[in-house]
Motif scaffolding. Structure first.
Motif, PDB file in Angstrom:
ATOM      1  N   ASN A  17       7.461  -4.681 -22.151  1.00 35.10           N
ATOM      2  CA  ASN A  17       8.282  -4.936 -20.560  1.00 35.10           C
ATOM      3  C   ASN A  17       9.802  -4.487 -20.654  1.00 35.10           C
ATOM      4  OD1 ASN A  17       9.547  -7.039 -22.010  1.00 35.10           O
ATOM      5  ND2 ASN A  17       8.424  -8.794 -20.827  1.00 35.10           N
ATOM      6  N   GLN A  18      10.405  -4.926 -19.464  1.00 35.85           N
ATOM      7  CA  GLN A  18      11.895  -4.546 -19.219  1.00 35.85           C
ATOM      8  C   GLN A  18      13.159  -5.513 -19.749  1.00 35.85           C
ATOM      9  OE1 GLN A  18      12.453  -1.710 -17.331  1.00 35.85           O
ATOM     10  NE2 GLN A  18      14.694  -2.163 -18.095  1.00 35.85           N
ATOM     11  N   ALA A  19      12.575  -6.423 -20.539  1.00 34.52           N
ATOM     12  CA  ALA A  19      13.472  -7.946 -20.776  1.00 34.52           C
ATOM     13  C   ALA A  19      13.346  -7.399 -22.589  1.00 34.52           C
ATOM     14  CB  ALA A  19      13.003  -9.162 -20.610  1.00 34.52           C
ATOM     15  N   ALA A  20      12.479  -6.413 -22.748  1.00 34.14           N
ATOM     16  CA  ALA A  20      12.616  -6.039 -24.102  1.00 34.14           C
ATOM     17  C   ALA A  20      13.111  -4.711 -24.680  1.00 34.14           C
ATOM     18  CB  ALA A  20      10.823  -6.090 -25.246  1.00 34.14           C
ATOM     19  N   THR A  66      15.666  -9.654 -28.699  1.00 37.25           N
ATOM     20  CA  THR A  66      14.882 -10.009 -28.134  1.00 37.25           C
ATOM     21  C   THR A  66      14.291 -10.091 -26.733  1.00 37.25           C
ATOM     22  OG1 THR A  66      15.061 -12.276 -28.301  1.00 37.25           O
ATOM     23  CG2 THR A  66      13.995 -11.662 -30.296  1.00 37.25           C
ATOM     24  N   GLY A  67      13.583 -10.113 -25.522  1.00 30.04           N
ATOM     25  CA  GLY A  67      13.509  -9.949 -24.197  1.00 30.04           C
ATOM     26  C   GLY A  67      13.099 -11.606 -24.066  1.00 30.04           C
ATOM     27  N   ASP A  68      12.243 -11.403 -23.513  1.00 31.38           N
ATOM     28  CA  ASP A  68      11.711 -12.876 -23.066  1.00 31.38           C
ATOM     29  C   ASP A  68      10.164 -13.580 -23.401  1.00 31.38           C
ATOM     30  OD1 ASP A  68       9.602 -11.645 -21.003  1.00 31.38           O
ATOM     31  OD2 ASP A  68      11.235 -11.583 -19.733  1.00 31.38           O
ATOM     32  N   ASN A  69       9.668 -14.306 -23.251  1.00 29.39           N
ATOM     33  CA  ASN A  69       8.489 -14.561 -23.369  1.00 29.39           C
ATOM     34  C   ASN A  69       7.347 -13.792 -23.245  1.00 29.39           C
ATOM     35  OD1 ASN A  69       9.555 -17.585 -24.416  1.00 29.39           O
ATOM     36  ND2 ASN A  69       9.092 -18.446 -22.166  1.00 29.39           N
TER      37      ASN A  69
END
Length: 582
Positions: free
Chosen positions: A252-255, A262-265
């Protein structure tokens, strides 16, 4: 589906522990001068087919050197400090005491594997990890570099200085589903590497059997947790489809925003990390702009010396850019030609005057097909990535060419590009059999001398016995590499006859046999379009008189139509008719 999990989360001190079965990123940061950016990641084209399925991309020596460079010193005895203790003590407390064997030092006895539709099999032998990686890559047609990256993104084995046996047991994550334990039947380093490479070839062989398909829109999840959502991804090629079938999540965009962290959950990292490691370690995952892959060709020809034959090769555009030929209108864009090679620009002994030069059989596509190989593309002078170009051309055999088999190599080239950019990575060859025919004939009989009125017609015939060693074929029989035997005017050869207005040409009284007899001259042969040695061929034709009266002699002889001078000439076949018009 294949699980992409970090099995030793507690050792990844620099990286946050992520929930569920999402892979944590581990290994060293980018070592390239120009670090990647997340906006460079293309979800639909993670790696090009030309790279992923190139089983000969890396040698054993290069692989070993690469592995050595990633772990200069292995913590074999577990003496390095870690988490308030030593690596050895930490591992011992968890059931994995030293000594530890790093990937660069690993040796294992492989298991014999039979050849099948996906891989060429494998022998039982004691080999190093580098030998196994390269050997499996070549057997299954999967890039050893891709296998190295797979080992890293699944278990961190490439950079780990004190790997545990459990990491080797599930080295590539094969048969490790998200919802269950790994299947121990596939445990072990060799089994894991071979099974993973074979699985990618299975994806390619039976794409409809799996969830993610190339060449169409696919719904790709962001995470094993469906609540994290998904998006539509047009998967451009098979290698990318295979990666999603193996690890069915996209970053995803966070990654992507935190490419080396790391991104998010809802972030998953498997395919992101594959792309990232490959780029950082081996360069771009985009293959060469101009790349070809061999598809098909005409059968090996057998031709008579002094004759011509049309042949073809087909190559798929496996690169990123379209091809154009000499009839396409893209000023400044280099064309793709077919070249004689081995060595490149070799002057071919089968040069024909229709070629661009002695080393360039053709510069125009004779056909452009869609990827299925049968549907004609809308534009017949450009070849888009995935489409197939046919190069059709004529070969010519000089009458002096000795009988034998000649191997001729050809390859598509980007004409005018500097070395080595002209090479498109594919070539093919033809074994051309050259036969020197011995066409001989003896006059047998003919119809009587005709007498006809002005503008009148007379049916005549001439018969010849085949006294040579090669059969004669007429124009009704398509026999590749053979020149049809026809009746020509003579005195001089190819003279336009005043009696030939009803013929197909004024210098060709007959191009098919009217009758074929056995040697006795009366029994009709089984095949009326082939005159075998010893048989007799009859050439019948109609003489059409003009308005002038008088007596003339009309000369005729047999020739091998289309053969190069002097191979067309069939000696001792000249005959004549005295024609009276009154």
């Amino acid at each position: 589906m294949i699980r992409d999990i970090a099995t030793r989360f507690t050792r990844l001190a620099a990286i946050a522990v992520l929930a569920g079965s999402i892979l944590a990123s581990y290994g060293t940061p980018a070592e390239t001068a120009d670090a990647l950016a997340g906006n460079q990641f293309s979800a639909g084209r993670i790696i090009d087919d030309s790279l992923f399925f190139n089983g000969y991309e890396f040698s054993v020596e290069s692989t070993q050197q690469f592995l050595n460079s990633k772990v200069p010193v292995c913590d074999t005895d577990g003496t390095q400090p870690y988490a308030g203790t030593t690596t050895g003590q930490y591992g011992t407390n968890r059931g994995y005491p030293p000594p530890y064997t790093c990937l660069k030092d690993l040796r294992q006895t492989t298991v014999e594997k039979p050849a099948d539709n996906f891989c060429n099999g494998y022998p039982a032998a004691e080999q190093s990890a580098a030998e196994i990686i390269v050997g499996v890559g070549r057997s299954c047609g999967v890039n050893p570099k891709a296998l190295i990256v797979l080992l890293q993104k699944e278990q961190g084995l490439v950079t780990d200085t004190w790997p545990w046996p459990t990491q080797y047991a599930k080295a590539t994550g094969y048969a490790c589903p998200d919802t269950a334990a790994c299947d121990t039947h596939y445990a072990g380093f060799f089994n894991q590497v071979y099974s993973a490479a074979r699985q990618f070839k299975r994806y390619a062989a039976y794409p409809e059997s799996y969830n993610h398909l190339a060449g169409r829109n696919n719904n790709v999840l962001y995470s094993p947790s469906h609540s994290c959502g998904s998006s539509t991804v047009f998967i451009e090629n098979q290698a990318t489809a295979g990666l999603y079938n193996y690890t069915p999540y996209q970053p995803n965009q966070a990654a992507l925003n935190n490419l080396y962290g790391t991104g998010d959950n809802c972030s998953a990292y498997g395919n992101r990390n594959f792309w990232r490691y490959y780029n950082d370690w081996f360069g771009s995952t985009s293959g060469p702009a101009f790349m070809a892959k061999y598809v098909a060709q005409s059968s090996y020809p057998i031709v008579d010396s002094g004759t011509t034959r049309t042949i073809y090769f087909e190559f798929k555009n496996s690169g990123r850019m379209f091809w154009k030929d000499d009839q396409s209108t893209f000023p400044g864009y280099l064309p793709v030609h077919l070249a004689a090679t081995s060595p490149i620009n070799r002057a071919s002994k089968f040069y024909h005057n229709s070629w661009l030069s002695q080393s360039r059989p053709c510069g125009t596509f004779s056909a452009v097909y869609e990827a299925d190989g049968t549907t004609l593309a809308a534009n017949q002078h450009t070849v888009e990535p995935g489409q197939i170009a046919r190069f059709e051309f004529t070969i010519s055999t000089d009458p002096s060419t000795d009988p034998g088999i000649y191997r001729e190599y050809f390859q598509p080239v980007l004409e005018g590009a500097p070395n080595p950019s002209w090479s498109m990575g594919a070539w093919a060859y033809l074994d051309i059999g050259v036969h020197r025919p011995t066409y001989k004939a003896a006059y047998h009989s003919q119809s009587g001398y005709p007498a006809l009125p002005p503008n009148g017609e007379a049916l005549s015939f001439i018969r010849y016995k085949n006294t040579g060693q090669d059969s004669w074929y007429d124009t009704s029989v398509v026999w590749p590499g053979k020149s049809p035997i026809v009746l020509s005017t003579a005195g001089p050869i190819n003279r336009a006859s005043t009696f030939g207005s009803l013929w197909t040409k004024a210098n060709r009284p007959a191009v098919t046999f009217s009758k074929v007899y056995e040697a006795d001259g009366s029994t009709l042969a089984a095949n009326q379009h082939v005159v075998k040695p010893g048989q007799i061929g009859e050439f019948a034709f109609t003489l059409k008189a003009g308005t002038e009266t008088g007596i003339s002699k009309e000369y005729f002889q047999l020739i091998a139509e289309g053969a190069i001078n002097p191979s067309w000439n069939i000696e001792n076949s000249t005959s004549w008719l005295q024609v009276t018009v009154e």
